[in-house]
Design an enzyme around this catalytic site. Sequence first.
Site, PDB file in Angstrom:
ATOM      1  N   HIS A  93       0.803  -1.218   0.000  1.00 30.78           N
ATOM      2  CA  HIS A  93       0.000   0.000   0.000  1.00 30.78           C
ATOM      3  C   HIS A  93       0.843   1.278   0.000  1.00 30.78           C
ATOM      4  CE1 HIS A  93      -4.217   1.199   0.224  1.00 30.78           C
ATOM      5  NE2 HIS A  93      -3.847   2.221   0.964  1.00 30.78           N
ATOM      6  N   ASP A 156      -7.043   4.559   9.285  1.00 27.49           N
ATOM      7  CA  ASP A 156      -8.381   4.522   8.682  1.00 27.49           C
ATOM      8  C   ASP A 156      -8.585   3.247   7.871  1.00 27.49           C
ATOM      9  OD1 ASP A 156      -9.251   6.936   9.738  1.00 27.49           O
ATOM     10  OD2 ASP A 156      -8.428   8.099   8.082  1.00 27.49           O
ATOM     11  N   GLU A 269     -12.104  13.295  13.422  1.00 28.18           N
ATOM     12  CA  GLU A 269     -11.440  13.571  12.150  1.00 28.18           C
ATOM     13  C   GLU A 269     -12.194  14.689  11.447  1.00 28.18           C
ATOM     14  OE1 GLU A 269     -10.389  10.530   9.441  1.00 28.18           O
ATOM     15  OE2 GLU A 269      -9.355   9.270  10.916  1.00 28.18           O
TER      16      GLU A 269
END
Length: 520
Positions: A93, A156, A269
């Site tokens: 990622h 997240d 957030e």
Amino acid sequence: MIAYLEHFVHENDSDAMLQQEDEETASRLCQAMDLQGTIDYRSTGYAGKDFGGLHASTPFAVIRPSGSHDIASVIRFASQSPNLTVAARGNGHSINGQAMANRGLVLDMKESSDAGIDLIRYTDGYAVDVGGGALWEDVLRWCVSEFGYSPRSWTDYLGLTVGGTLSNAGVSGQTFRYGPQTSNVTELEVVTGNGDTVICSDTQNSELFFSVLGGLGQFGIITRARVLVQPAPDMVRWIRVVYSEFDEFTQDAESLITQSEGESFDYVEGFVFVNSDDPVNGWPSVLLNPDHAFDPTPMTRFDNPVLYCLEVALHYNKGNCSTTVDTRVEKLLGRLRFMEDTQFQVDLTYVDFLLRVKEAEKQAKANGIWDTPHPWLNLFVSKTSIMDFDRFVFKKILKDGIGGPMLVYPILRSKWDERASIVLPEGEIFYIVALLRFTNPYQKSPSVRDLVLQNQEIIQTCVRSGFDFKLYLPHYNTEDDWKQHFGDRWLWFVEMKSRYDPMAILAPGQKIFTRHDESC
């Protein structure tokens, strides 16, 4: 075997010659490295790509280690060569090729069998021992289902490996309370660039412990981590509210993160969105449930190019009276100055809330945009610079959106252990800004090159304007840039490198140090 391998790496550059090699070569290499796992020098294409899709390389081989023994063997094997490098790859990622090793050896950590999870009791709480190659989403499911506990700090997106996020920081909406994931581990098992397997903590081999945390893979490969956990709640009320003014948004967000536990939400957030009906960049992106009725009238009253969404969540258990939950939410929201009639909320299980991005991943894969390039940009911006950042970047450069989320929310510096390798802006409060771009090949949109250039424009704007900022998940191509990034910690960083990976074998894709042969 080393002489043979070096000849193969440097002279055999044609696909035809590669095809002539057979399983005997892999067997010989496994024996030479004393591997219990497997080695693949043919189907290596996936290890030469990453989520960012901006870089590509050709590794010599991909190794699926059976555990830390194999990892140490691979590193020692590479050290006998003048130029072989080793990169640990989690779930691929990274954005800028950080987990690649061109013509080197890539360790597929996700395949490691050292990913068992054990609950450890302390006098003042609990922790879990997890493998460095374990995915956080698997850690979540296992801990909640087997123990009723959960790690305190998350990212997240949970399709990432434990070792991967701990090598960077690991931030999300819980960071304001518990700090990043790097501040929520008490012990690591690390295989250093010397090929040594070392147990370390803040009291045992502490220099290695703190250098590895946020160390961008430069000093060792994390093969096990002891992660702090706490009782997992059953449910979450997930809420979004909208602001027209950035100063009110930031003041309310900062107020929430500075309240004591029990006097605030459990997750804070926020993000910026375009003041339009654009389904990706505009008002519809605020909805938590697309089936809910939505009246955009409150947002159309303003001519601001962008608006701001504060996203919060409150944990509760099934035994809690719904009236009690409602009362707590109303009390907390009553202090805030969001726009009237812009409150959106849903209730869902704790696990489903933490896996919320997994659903977005499924949709992106179905739409064909998950595997397209993602020129993301992540920054830490000081509170002293965030208002000007909004004026110059959000309201001007990014006023039309980026085809994905534009996250911005505050974090407390005091929750970070500054002995780790991560570098931060000055001040107690700073903001994470995450520009999570998605490119859609089925729609007219800027080219990947244009998006990369826009990222560079944003960074140059920050530099020219004198903003106090640091890149998160940094990527630079020159030593001078890395020196500037680390500032007065650069000499310490270099010293740790000389101690734990003196031949610069590890993590070549970060482009911080160049592989060299110590015997020369």
